[in-house]
Design an enzyme around this catalytic site. Structure first.
Site, PDB file in Angstrom:
ATOM      1  N   ASP A 129     -36.217  29.656 -62.661  1.00  0.00           N
ATOM      2  CA  ASP A 129     -35.728  29.579 -61.281  1.00  0.00           C
ATOM      3  C   ASP A 129     -34.251  29.968 -61.273  1.00  0.00           C
ATOM      4  O   ASP A 129     -33.584  29.907 -62.308  1.00  0.00           O
ATOM      5  CB  ASP A 129     -35.899  28.156 -60.728  1.00  0.00           C
ATOM      6  CG  ASP A 129     -35.939  28.123 -59.207  1.00  0.00           C
ATOM      7  OD1 ASP A 129     -37.047  28.048 -58.638  1.00  0.00           O
ATOM      8  OD2 ASP A 129     -34.871  28.205 -58.573  1.00  0.00           O
ATOM      9  N   ARG A 150     -26.503  22.531 -44.918  1.00  0.00           N
ATOM     10  CA  ARG A 150     -26.523  22.303 -46.371  1.00  0.00           C
ATOM     11  C   ARG A 150     -25.153  22.332 -47.029  1.00  0.00           C
ATOM     12  O   ARG A 150     -25.000  21.849 -48.145  1.00  0.00           O
ATOM     13  CB  ARG A 150     -27.410  23.353 -47.028  1.00  0.00           C
ATOM     14  CG  ARG A 150     -28.842  23.198 -46.584  1.00  0.00           C
ATOM     15  CD  ARG A 150     -29.737  23.963 -47.477  1.00  0.00           C
ATOM     16  NE  ARG A 150     -31.098  23.934 -47.005  1.00  0.00           N
ATOM     17  CZ  ARG A 150     -32.061  24.657 -47.526  1.00  0.00           C
ATOM     18  NH1 ARG A 150     -31.801  25.461 -48.544  1.00  0.00           N
ATOM     19  NH2 ARG A 150     -33.274  24.595 -47.042  1.00  0.00           N
TER      20      ARG A 150
HETATM   21  C1  LIG Z   1     -40.206  27.276 -51.987  1.00  0.00           C
HETATM   22  S1  LIG Z   1     -39.869  27.225 -53.711  1.00  0.00           S
HETATM   23  C2  LIG Z   1     -41.462  27.673 -54.392  1.00  0.00           C
HETATM   24  C3  LIG Z   1     -41.803  26.871 -55.616  1.00  0.00           C
HETATM   25  C4  LIG Z   1     -43.202  27.127 -56.188  1.00  0.00           C
HETATM   26  N1  LIG Z   1     -43.334  28.477 -56.682  1.00  0.00           N
HETATM   27  C5  LIG Z   1     -44.284  26.817 -55.195  1.00  0.00           C
HETATM   28  O1  LIG Z   1     -44.951  27.736 -54.729  1.00  0.00           O
HETATM   29  O2  LIG Z   1     -44.451  25.650 -54.851  1.00  0.00           O
HETATM   30  C6  LIG Z   1     -38.927  28.749 -53.918  1.00  0.00           C
HETATM   31  C7  LIG Z   1     -38.106  28.769 -55.198  1.00  0.00           C
HETATM   32  O3  LIG Z   1     -37.642  30.108 -55.399  1.00  0.00           O
HETATM   33  C8  LIG Z   1     -36.369  30.032 -55.993  1.00  0.00           C
HETATM   34  N2  LIG Z   1     -35.664  31.316 -55.819  1.00  0.00           N
HETATM   35  C9  LIG Z   1     -35.141  31.858 -54.694  1.00  0.00           C
HETATM   36  N3  LIG Z   1     -34.578  33.038 -54.959  1.00  0.00           N
HETATM   37  C10 LIG Z   1     -34.756  33.266 -56.293  1.00  0.00           C
HETATM   38  C11 LIG Z   1     -34.380  34.307 -57.176  1.00  0.00           C
HETATM   39  N4  LIG Z   1     -33.692  35.379 -56.747  1.00  0.00           N
HETATM   40  N5  LIG Z   1     -34.713  34.195 -58.486  1.00  0.00           N
HETATM   41  C12 LIG Z   1     -35.399  33.102 -58.943  1.00  0.00           C
HETATM   42  N6  LIG Z   1     -35.779  32.087 -58.150  1.00  0.00           N
HETATM   43  C13 LIG Z   1     -35.457  32.158 -56.844  1.00  0.00           C
HETATM   44  C14 LIG Z   1     -35.698  28.852 -55.271  1.00  0.00           C
HETATM   45  O4  LIG Z   1     -34.611  28.337 -56.003  1.00  0.00           O
HETATM   46  C15 LIG Z   1     -36.868  27.893 -55.134  1.00  0.00           C
HETATM   47  O5  LIG Z   1     -36.886  26.945 -56.174  1.00  0.00           O
END
Ligand SMILES: C[S@@+](CC[C@H](N)C(=O)[O-])C[C@H]1O[C@@H](n2cnc3c(N)ncnc32)[C@H](O)[C@@H]1O
Length: 266
Positions: free
Chosen positions: A138, A36
């Protein structure tokens, strides 16, 4: 062309990512960093991963930390992912229809918006356009920009119930779709790192915390769940991804359905 990543440099990245976001990268995930970030190094004409991290940590370009976090987070998502949660939401909204006050829902790791817009469609359908509020947040600003834009390829409609696809999407460009402006304007997006300070957002009836704690270690999960429970209204619900078992993590939690929890009376 990918540059080599030494074990020492990889450990520095893992430490940095964990400290900033709570994300714990497995020792075997070296390829996530190289896969990445190499284009970014190439773009900046930086010759090694160590030098890149030094550049980020130097603060010379404060925006670069966010660029790196954007590149390292995993944003996979879809509309109506794990459909049973949306059946639960619809039923909850129907039961609450005649009570005063809006239903407030927080999509706490909303990625590119598919989750909060799915929530909004269900609430708008069940309650009309007024009696609900949805906040999506996010840590990734790029994901949030995409969420605010609300534009998707037509293939994103795959799991959207046809009546919602007709009602809440409009054609966009060649073969794309966009969220109907009236619905898009009803969803508020905020930049929130779940493992840092949050803006004041009030209490919520439901919090969707789905497919994000899977990236966090146990202590981080525990701390986060503690804080989220304080952001829930009495009788509110916390929803996790179906692969994310939080049973036993907090003694106040009561499991009501798979991956749906409420809080025992305080
Ligand atoms: C796999 S996606 C899940 C999206 C959605 N909730 C779903 O279930 O389809 C995980 C998301 O968590 C966010 N994320 C990771 N660490 C985080 C943090 N410390 N605070 C807020 N968001 C976070 C990432 O940027 C990403 O967009």
């Amino acid at each position: 062309m990918e540059l080599p990543l030494s074990q020492a440099a990889f450990d520095r990245f893992r430490h940095f990512l964990h400290e900033r976001t709570g994300i714990q990268l497995a020792p075997a995930r070296k390829s996530l960093i190289t896969g990445r970030l190499w284009r970014r190094l190439w773009h900046l004409r930086i010759a090694s991963y160590d030098d890149y991290l030094n550049y980020v940590l130097s603060g010379e370009d404060p925006a670069e930390t966010q660029v790196m976090l954007d590149l390292l987070t995993t944003n996979e998502t879809s509309f109506f992912r794990e459909i049973r949660h949306f059946d639960f939401l619809r039923e909850h909204a129907r039961q609450r229809r005649d009570l005063p006050g809006p239903i407030r829902v927080w999509s706490a790791a909303c990625s590119t918006g598919e989750e909060p817009y799915s929530i909004a469609m269900v609430l708008d359908d069940a309650l009309g356009s007024e009696k609900w509020q949805v906040v999506g947040s996010d840590v990734s600003k790029i994901a949030l920009d995409a969420a605010r834009a609300g534009l998707y390829p037509a293939s994103a409609l795959e799991r959207v119930p046809p009546k919602y696809a007709q009602r809440y999407f409009t054609p966009h460009g060649t073969g794309g779709v966009g969220i109907l402006t009236a619905l898009r304007n009803r969803v508020a997006f905020k930049h929130v790192n779940l493992n840092s300070d949050w803006p004041i957002m009030g209490e919520f009836d439901l919090i969707f915390l789905r497919n994000v704690i899977i990236y966090f270690d146990l202590a981080t999960r525990r701390r986060l769940i503690d804080r989220l429970l304080r952001a829930l209204k009495p009788g509110g619900f916390l929803l996790t991804g179906h692969a994310e078992n939080i049973g036993g993590i907090n003694e106040e939690l009561q499991n009501v359905q798979p991956a749906i929890y409420t809080v025992a009376a305080r």
